[in-house]
Design a protein around this motif. Structure first.
Motif, PDB file in Angstrom:
ATOM      1  N   ILE A 211       0.815  -1.211   0.000  1.00 47.83           N
ATOM      2  CA  ILE A 211       0.000   0.000   0.000  1.00 47.83           C
ATOM      3  C   ILE A 211       0.854   1.268   0.000  1.00 47.83           C
ATOM      4  O   ILE A 211       0.313   2.375  -0.004  1.00 47.83           O
ATOM      5  CB  ILE A 211      -0.952   0.025   1.210  1.00 47.83           C
ATOM      6  CG1 ILE A 211      -0.172   0.154   2.524  1.00 47.83           C
ATOM      7  CG2 ILE A 211      -1.833  -1.207   1.234  1.00 47.83           C
ATOM      8  CD1 ILE A 211      -1.035   0.355   3.749  1.00 47.83           C
ATOM      9  N   ALA A 212       2.199   1.095  -0.012  1.00 44.86           N
ATOM     10  CA  ALA A 212       3.095   2.251   0.117  1.00 44.86           C
ATOM     11  C   ALA A 212       2.839   3.344  -0.917  1.00 44.86           C
ATOM     12  O   ALA A 212       2.822   4.537  -0.573  1.00 44.86           O
ATOM     13  CB  ALA A 212       4.547   1.790   0.060  1.00 44.86           C
ATOM     14  N   PRO A 213       2.657   3.033  -2.231  1.00 46.17           N
ATOM     15  CA  PRO A 213       2.403   4.120  -3.187  1.00 46.17           C
ATOM     16  C   PRO A 213       1.174   4.954  -2.839  1.00 46.17           C
ATOM     17  O   PRO A 213       1.183   6.182  -2.979  1.00 46.17           O
ATOM     18  CB  PRO A 213       2.213   3.373  -4.514  1.00 46.17           C
ATOM     19  CG  PRO A 213       2.978   2.100  -4.341  1.00 46.17           C
ATOM     20  CD  PRO A 213       2.775   1.721  -2.904  1.00 46.17           C
ATOM     21  N   SER A 214       0.127   4.304  -2.366  1.00 48.34           N
ATOM     22  CA  SER A 214      -1.077   5.039  -1.998  1.00 48.34           C
ATOM     23  C   SER A 214      -0.865   5.846  -0.716  1.00 48.34           C
ATOM     24  O   SER A 214      -1.425   6.936  -0.573  1.00 48.34           O
ATOM     25  CB  SER A 214      -2.246   4.060  -1.796  1.00 48.34           C
ATOM     26  OG  SER A 214      -2.517   3.349  -2.986  1.00 48.34           O
ATOM     27  N   VAL A 215      -0.061   5.321   0.198  1.00 40.53           N
ATOM     28  CA  VAL A 215       0.248   6.052   1.425  1.00 40.53           C
ATOM     29  C   VAL A 215       1.017   7.328   1.105  1.00 40.53           C
ATOM     30  O   VAL A 215       0.794   8.384   1.711  1.00 40.53           O
ATOM     31  CB  VAL A 215       1.041   5.162   2.403  1.00 40.53           C
ATOM     32  CG1 VAL A 215       1.543   5.970   3.593  1.00 40.53           C
ATOM     33  CG2 VAL A 215       0.172   4.002   2.893  1.00 40.53           C
ATOM     34  N   VAL A 216       1.916   7.249   0.130  1.00 35.36           N
ATOM     35  CA  VAL A 216       2.625   8.451  -0.316  1.00 35.36           C
ATOM     36  C   VAL A 216       1.632   9.479  -0.848  1.00 35.36           C
ATOM     37  O   VAL A 216       1.760  10.690  -0.604  1.00 35.36           O
ATOM     38  CB  VAL A 216       3.669   8.094  -1.398  1.00 35.36           C
ATOM     39  CG1 VAL A 216       4.262   9.357  -2.009  1.00 35.36           C
ATOM     40  CG2 VAL A 216       4.766   7.243  -0.795  1.00 35.36           C
ATOM     41  N   GLY A 217       0.616   9.012  -1.574  1.00 35.47           N
ATOM     42  CA  GLY A 217      -0.421   9.912  -2.068  1.00 35.47           C
ATOM     43  C   GLY A 217      -1.174  10.593  -0.940  1.00 35.47           C
ATOM     44  O   GLY A 217      -1.516  11.783  -1.035  1.00 35.47           O
ATOM     45  N   ILE A 218      -1.435   9.863   0.133  1.00 36.03           N
ATOM     46  CA  ILE A 218      -2.102  10.459   1.292  1.00 36.03           C
ATOM     47  C   ILE A 218      -1.224  11.551   1.888  1.00 36.03           C
ATOM     48  O   ILE A 218      -1.710  12.628   2.268  1.00 36.03           O
ATOM     49  CB  ILE A 218      -2.415   9.382   2.341  1.00 36.03           C
ATOM     50  CG1 ILE A 218      -3.470   8.419   1.806  1.00 36.03           C
ATOM     51  CG2 ILE A 218      -2.898  10.012   3.649  1.00 36.03           C
ATOM     52  CD1 ILE A 218      -3.756   7.251   2.731  1.00 36.03           C
ATOM     53  N   GLY A 219       0.082  11.289   1.985  1.00 38.50           N
ATOM     54  CA  GLY A 219       0.992  12.301   2.491  1.00 38.50           C
ATOM     55  C   GLY A 219       0.990  13.551   1.631  1.00 38.50           C
ATOM     56  O   GLY A 219       1.012  14.675   2.144  1.00 38.50           O
TER      57      GLY A 219
END
Length: 294
Positions: A211-219
């Protein structure tokens, strides 16, 4: 043979072009006018091309300390970004299971999106002023006169302003996490547990990389939403200002293209953050695909 476009296609294409021009035209105008010469004004035609107004911006705009405001906005934006990521991921993990009162909690969190921003700001500011009254009364009751005299207010950048911004960024982060875990295949996590992984190992080595790419998007969302927020900050920040608040105030006093130079700088910061987020997200996605490519 090439397929002929219908009149409806060209009509929709023209509408889309006008929409893009409406969205990005003002930003383009501000960027162009910020590079005027020393004799430049706030409107076209341009009078020369130079970096004069950026130098003027670096020297300061009257009594306003742009550098300090920029640092405050960066610090607040980074704090909001970090908390939005952590709290959204934790909430997303929690909502994967049936929670007692989960629906009510979800609607309470999302309700801040439909509340007028200025009302949220006024309410948070009032809460912290009431908190100040209680703290001062408690200090007076305890006879802590020296502490009472030195006490200012609990309103501040990383107290009330941080809370105000989180009411704006957390609902977006939570909704994104719901979408992420909605399509997340729990079989990967179950396989890790079957192989003896602890809950933390399953999360850190299996779930988080996926889920890391999406977590970066949240940031990225957290930072950019905080970076340009005005309404929720205005009544909840105390006696200091963020860069957007300073920029809003300068629009009524500064009559030179230096105000456009400041707008260009803030825009560049936003695009840099978005570019870093997109680049990091793409890198993480490629690394993840490479691990699963035989």
């Amino acid at each position: 043979m090439q397929e002929q476009r219908s009149p409806a296609f060209w009509l929709l294409a023209a509408f889309f072009a006008l929409f893009v021009l409406f969205m990005y035209g003002p930003m383009l105008v501000i960027v162009v006018l910020s590079f005027q010469g020393p004799e430049g004004g706030l409107t076209f035609p341009m009078r020369g091309v130079s970096l004069h107004w950026f130098y003027k911006l670096a020297e300061g705009l009257g009594v306003v300390d742009i550098g300090a405001a920029l640092k405050r906005s960066l610090g607040l934006g980074l704090a909001v970004m970090a908390l939005t990521v952590v709290l959204s991921v934790l909430a997303g993990l929690a909502f994967r299971k049936k929670l007692a009162g989960g629906n009510a909690l979800f609607f309470i969190v999302v309700a801040s999106l439909i509340m007028p921003s200025i009302i949220v700001s006024l309410g948070i500011g009032l809460e912290f002023r009431l908190l100040d009254t209680g703290i001062k009364a408690a200090l007076e009751t305890l006879g802590m006169q020296t502490t009472l005299e030195g006490y200012g207010t609990s309103l501040g950048l990383f107290t009330s302003a941080l809370g105000a911004h989180l009411t704006w960024t957390l609902p977006f982060g939570l909704l994104i996490m719901f979408a992420i875990f909605n399509r997340f295949n729990p079989a990967y996590e179950e396989a890790a547990r079957d192989l003896g992984a602890t809950p933390w190992q399953a999360f850190s080595q299996v779930v988080l990389p996926l889920i890391a790419p999406s977590v970066v998007g949240i940031g990225m969302f957290g930072f950019t939403l905080s970076w340009d927020e005005i309404a929720r900050t205005s009544q909840a920040i105390g006696d200091v200002n963020t860069l957007p608040l300073e920029l809003q105030g300068l629009t009524t006093t500064v009559t030179t293209p230096s105000i456009y130079a400041l707008g260009t700088v803030t825009m560049v910061v936003s695009f840099l953050v978005m570019g870093l987020a997109v680049g990091l997200s793409s890198l993480l996605a490629r690394r993840q695909r490479a691990k699963h490519t035989p």
